[in-house]
Design a protein around this motif. Structure first.
Motif, mmCIF file in Angstrom:
data_model
loop_
_atom_site.group_PDB
_atom_site.id
_atom_site.type_symbol
_atom_site.label_atom_id
_atom_site.label_comp_id
_atom_site.label_asym_id
_atom_site.label_seq_id
_atom_site.Cartn_x
_atom_site.Cartn_y
_atom_site.Cartn_z
ATOM 1 N N LEU A 141 67.606 -69.073 16.247
ATOM 2 C CA LEU A 141 67.859 -70.472 15.908
ATOM 3 C C LEU A 141 67.318 -71.471 16.937
ATOM 4 O O LEU A 141 66.816 -72.531 16.539
ATOM 5 C CB LEU A 141 69.362 -70.698 15.707
ATOM 6 C CG LEU A 141 69.972 -69.947 14.512
ATOM 7 C CD1 LEU A 141 71.461 -70.269 14.405
ATOM 8 C CD2 LEU A 141 69.263 -70.286 13.211
ATOM 9 N N PRO A 142 67.365 -71.181 18.238
ATOM 10 C CA PRO A 142 66.865 -72.174 19.204
ATOM 11 C C PRO A 142 65.370 -72.446 19.113
ATOM 12 O O PRO A 142 64.907 -73.504 19.546
ATOM 13 C CB PRO A 142 67.227 -71.547 20.562
ATOM 14 C CG PRO A 142 68.370 -70.642 20.276
ATOM 15 C CD PRO A 142 68.063 -70.066 18.919
ATOM 16 N N ILE A 143 64.576 -71.507 18.545
ATOM 17 C CA ILE A 143 63.123 -71.700 18.567
ATOM 18 C C ILE A 143 62.495 -71.792 17.180
ATOM 19 O O ILE A 143 61.279 -71.959 17.076
ATOM 20 C CB ILE A 143 62.419 -70.586 19.376
ATOM 21 C CG1 ILE A 143 62.542 -69.231 18.673
ATOM 22 C CG2 ILE A 143 62.972 -70.504 20.794
ATOM 23 C CD1 ILE A 143 61.671 -68.151 19.305
ATOM 24 N N CYS A 144 63.286 -71.695 16.120
ATOM 25 C CA CYS A 144 62.740 -71.741 14.758
ATOM 26 C C CYS A 144 63.224 -72.983 14.028
ATOM 27 O O CYS A 144 64.400 -73.335 14.118
ATOM 28 C CB CYS A 144 63.141 -70.494 13.967
ATOM 29 S SG CYS A 144 62.399 -68.975 14.604
ATOM 30 N N ASP A 145 62.322 -73.644 13.304
ATOM 31 C CA ASP A 145 62.721 -74.850 12.576
ATOM 32 C C ASP A 145 62.616 -74.700 11.067
ATOM 33 O O ASP A 145 62.839 -75.668 10.337
ATOM 34 C CB ASP A 145 61.953 -76.083 13.053
ATOM 35 C CG ASP A 145 60.445 -75.943 12.924
ATOM 36 O OD1 ASP A 145 59.991 -74.981 12.263
ATOM 37 O OD2 ASP A 145 59.725 -76.787 13.480
ATOM 38 N N ASP A 146 62.286 -73.497 10.569
ATOM 39 C CA ASP A 146 62.361 -73.247 9.134
ATOM 40 C C ASP A 146 62.527 -71.759 8.903
ATOM 41 O O ASP A 146 61.989 -70.931 9.644
ATOM 42 C CB ASP A 146 61.126 -73.759 8.398
ATOM 43 C CG ASP A 146 61.452 -74.230 6.984
ATOM 44 O OD1 ASP A 146 62.488 -73.795 6.441
ATOM 45 O OD2 ASP A 146 60.679 -75.018 6.419
ATOM 46 N N ILE A 147 63.284 -71.424 7.851
ATOM 47 C CA ILE A 147 63.627 -70.038 7.555
ATOM 48 C C ILE A 147 63.672 -69.854 6.052
ATOM 49 O O ILE A 147 64.131 -70.725 5.324
ATOM 50 C CB ILE A 147 65.020 -69.684 8.139
ATOM 51 C CG1 ILE A 147 65.048 -69.872 9.658
ATOM 52 C CG2 ILE A 147 65.403 -68.240 7.768
ATOM 53 C CD1 ILE A 147 66.438 -70.047 10.212
ATOM 54 N N MET A 148 63.190 -68.715 5.589
ATOM 55 C CA MET A 148 63.308 -68.341 4.185
ATOM 56 C C MET A 148 63.654 -66.862 4.128
ATOM 57 O O MET A 148 63.121 -66.064 4.916
ATOM 58 C CB MET A 148 62.006 -68.615 3.433
ATOM 59 C CG MET A 148 61.984 -68.110 2.004
ATOM 60 S SD MET A 148 60.420 -68.558 1.170
ATOM 61 C CE MET A 148 60.460 -67.434 -0.239
ATOM 62 N N ALA A 149 64.551 -66.484 3.234
ATOM 63 C CA ALA A 149 64.961 -65.090 3.137
ATOM 64 C C ALA A 149 65.077 -64.683 1.678
ATOM 65 O O ALA A 149 65.530 -65.454 0.838
ATOM 66 C CB ALA A 149 66.289 -64.873 3.850
ATOM 67 N N VAL A 150 64.648 -63.469 1.385
ATOM 68 C CA VAL A 150 64.659 -62.942 0.029
ATOM 69 C C VAL A 150 65.151 -61.497 0.069
ATOM 70 O O VAL A 150 64.752 -60.719 0.943
ATOM 71 C CB VAL A 150 63.253 -62.994 -0.606
ATOM 72 C CG1 VAL A 150 63.276 -62.407 -2.002
ATOM 73 C CG2 VAL A 150 62.731 -64.424 -0.641
ATOM 74 N N ASP A 151 65.995 -61.133 -0.893
ATOM 75 C CA ASP A 151 66.516 -59.769 -1.004
ATOM 76 C C ASP A 151 66.323 -59.274 -2.437
ATOM 77 O O ASP A 151 66.549 -60.027 -3.388
ATOM 78 C CB ASP A 151 68.012 -59.726 -0.686
ATOM 79 C CG ASP A 151 68.336 -60.237 0.697
ATOM 80 O OD1 ASP A 151 67.656 -59.823 1.649
ATOM 81 O OD2 ASP A 151 69.265 -61.059 0.829
ATOM 82 N N PHE A 213 68.303 -61.456 -5.234
ATOM 83 C CA PHE A 213 69.723 -61.620 -5.505
ATOM 84 C C PHE A 213 70.422 -62.511 -4.473
ATOM 85 O O PHE A 213 71.648 -62.589 -4.443
ATOM 86 C CB PHE A 213 70.440 -60.266 -5.617
ATOM 87 C CG PHE A 213 70.402 -59.404 -4.374
ATOM 88 C CD1 PHE A 213 71.233 -59.647 -3.296
ATOM 89 C CD2 PHE A 213 69.546 -58.316 -4.306
ATOM 90 C CE1 PHE A 213 71.216 -58.840 -2.168
ATOM 91 C CE2 PHE A 213 69.511 -57.497 -3.185
ATOM 92 C CZ PHE A 213 70.353 -57.759 -2.110
ATOM 93 N N SER A 214 69.637 -63.200 -3.631
ATOM 94 C CA SER A 214 70.201 -64.133 -2.651
ATOM 95 C C SER A 214 69.526 -65.493 -2.805
ATOM 96 O O SER A 214 68.768 -65.931 -1.932
ATOM 97 C CB SER A 214 69.992 -63.598 -1.231
ATOM 98 O OG SER A 214 70.576 -62.321 -1.075
ATOM 99 N N PRO A 215 69.776 -66.198 -3.900
ATOM 100 C CA PRO A 215 69.024 -67.427 -4.195
ATOM 101 C C PRO A 215 69.245 -68.569 -3.213
ATOM 102 O O PRO A 215 68.368 -69.419 -3.060
ATOM 103 C CB PRO A 215 69.520 -67.814 -5.596
ATOM 104 C CG PRO A 215 70.858 -67.159 -5.721
ATOM 105 C CD PRO A 215 70.737 -65.866 -4.970
ATOM 106 N N ALA A 216 70.380 -68.603 -2.528
ATOM 107 C CA ALA A 216 70.666 -69.725 -1.632
ATOM 108 C C ALA A 216 69.684 -69.809 -0.480
ATOM 109 O O ALA A 216 69.502 -70.879 0.109
ATOM 110 C CB ALA A 216 72.091 -69.613 -1.090
ATOM 111 N N ARG A 217 69.027 -68.707 -0.154
ATOM 112 C CA ARG A 217 68.147 -68.674 1.020
ATOM 113 C C ARG A 217 66.673 -68.593 0.656
ATOM 114 O O ARG A 217 65.830 -68.477 1.520
ATOM 115 C CB ARG A 217 68.517 -67.472 1.900
ATOM 116 C CG ARG A 217 69.943 -67.496 2.397
ATOM 117 C CD ARG A 217 70.331 -66.205 3.106
ATOM 118 N NE ARG A 217 70.364 -65.074 2.195
ATOM 119 C CZ ARG A 217 71.411 -64.767 1.433
ATOM 120 N NH1 ARG A 217 72.488 -65.516 1.475
ATOM 121 N NH2 ARG A 217 71.379 -63.719 0.639
ATOM 122 N N ALA A 218 66.360 -68.595 -0.647
ATOM 123 C CA ALA A 218 65.003 -68.254 -1.081
ATOM 124 C C ALA A 218 64.147 -69.438 -1.499
ATOM 125 O O ALA A 218 63.030 -69.249 -1.985
ATOM 126 C CB ALA A 218 65.071 -67.255 -2.224
#
Length: 277
Positions: A141-151, A213-218
């Motif tokens: 978190l201290p060095i990243c300013d965007d994230i996307m995750a898919v499962d 199956f994890s739409p909130a992060r995708a």
């Protein structure tokens, strides 16, 4: 999070956590799955031999965008810390590092994590493990300013070679955002086209695909695929086969709102797995 814009491309040829990032407890629901980790699973039940593959495998991809001008030492610490998470009992396979190339993406992601689990419960156990939470809080978190995750769930893997991509392998990740109102029949058609790509293009070791199956992060992307090639030369050969690529693209492009395509290479330092009997 910023929504992604349209940049169409083919499933494999066009022009890189998930980490379940921790937040205060009252805000956990948008980031963590609704399932709960199993409290009774033993190490032998969770970690499988590298020579076997569960009937179904959970794929977990996290894309990270490291802030510009970040100290390289901090970036290296992040990568090292992520790869050490292979030591957690619930993890079957894990690799993390810099993306090799972004073929199509409105967000300039710089790094990715790919891991595999034998069940959704084991993915949740990984996400909630104190060591994982510490890595996220202190190194990510201290060095990243965007994230996307898919499962997604896949049943397309067979054998240890598929479960653990060897050093030198090249991966092509493709994420599809579908137009609204499409039914399950269309989704099944798209997944069928993706699975058939292995027979169309040479050099592919295996393809894993499924519905997220994890739409909130995708960021709105609902179909994901991961194609593992024997090496970069085989991956580059796909890009050179424009006629075949355009044919595969034409089969599904009417259903697509946006496509992301990213490439990653598996280095020897990121291939880590245990054999536990």
């Amino acid at each position: 999070m910023t929504m992604l814009c349209l940049k169409a491309g083919s499933l494999l040829s066009t022009k890189p956590f998930h980490l379940h990032f921790p937040v205060p407890k009252h805000q956990l629901s948008p980031f963590f799955p609704s399932f709960k980790p199993s409290s009774s699973a033993s190490r032998s039940q969770i970690r499988m031999s590298s020579s076997s593959t569960p009937p179904q495998t959970i794929e977990h991809i996290v894309l990270l965008k490291v802030k510009e001008n970040t100290d390289p030492t901090k970036v290296n610490t992040m990568i090292h810390s992520l790869n050490r998470l292979i030591s957690l009992d619930s993890v079957l396979h894990l690799t993390a590092g810099a993306l090799y190339r972004t073929k199509s993406s409105p967000i300039p992601f710089t790094h990715m994590l790919h891991s595999r689990y034998s069940s959704k419960e084991n993915l949740s156990a990984y996400a909630l493990h104190p060591t994982h939470v510490q890595v996220v809080q202190e190194s990510i978190l201290p060095i990243c300013d965007d994230i996307m995750a898919v499962d997604w769930v896949t049943d397309d893997l067979s054998g240890g070679d598929s479960l653990v991509p060897p050093s030198g392998s090249a991966m092509r990740l493709t994420f599809l955002k579908l137009k609204e109102g499409l039914g399950d029949e269309v989704k099944d058609e798209i997944l069928g086209v993706i699975k058939g790509i292995k027979d169309t293009f040479g050099g592919i070791d295996h393809i894993s695909c499924g519905e997220n199956f994890s739409p909130a992060r995708a960021k709105g992307y609902s179909i994901a695929s991961l194609a593992v090639f024997r090496g970069l030369s085989e991956l580059e050969a796909v890009d050179s086969a424009k006629e075949l690529a355009n044919l595969e693209k034409a089969k599904v492009r009417d259903y697509l709102e946006s496509v992301m395509v990213l490439d990653y290479t598996v280095s020897s330092s990121s291939v880590q797995f245990d054999v536990v009997f």
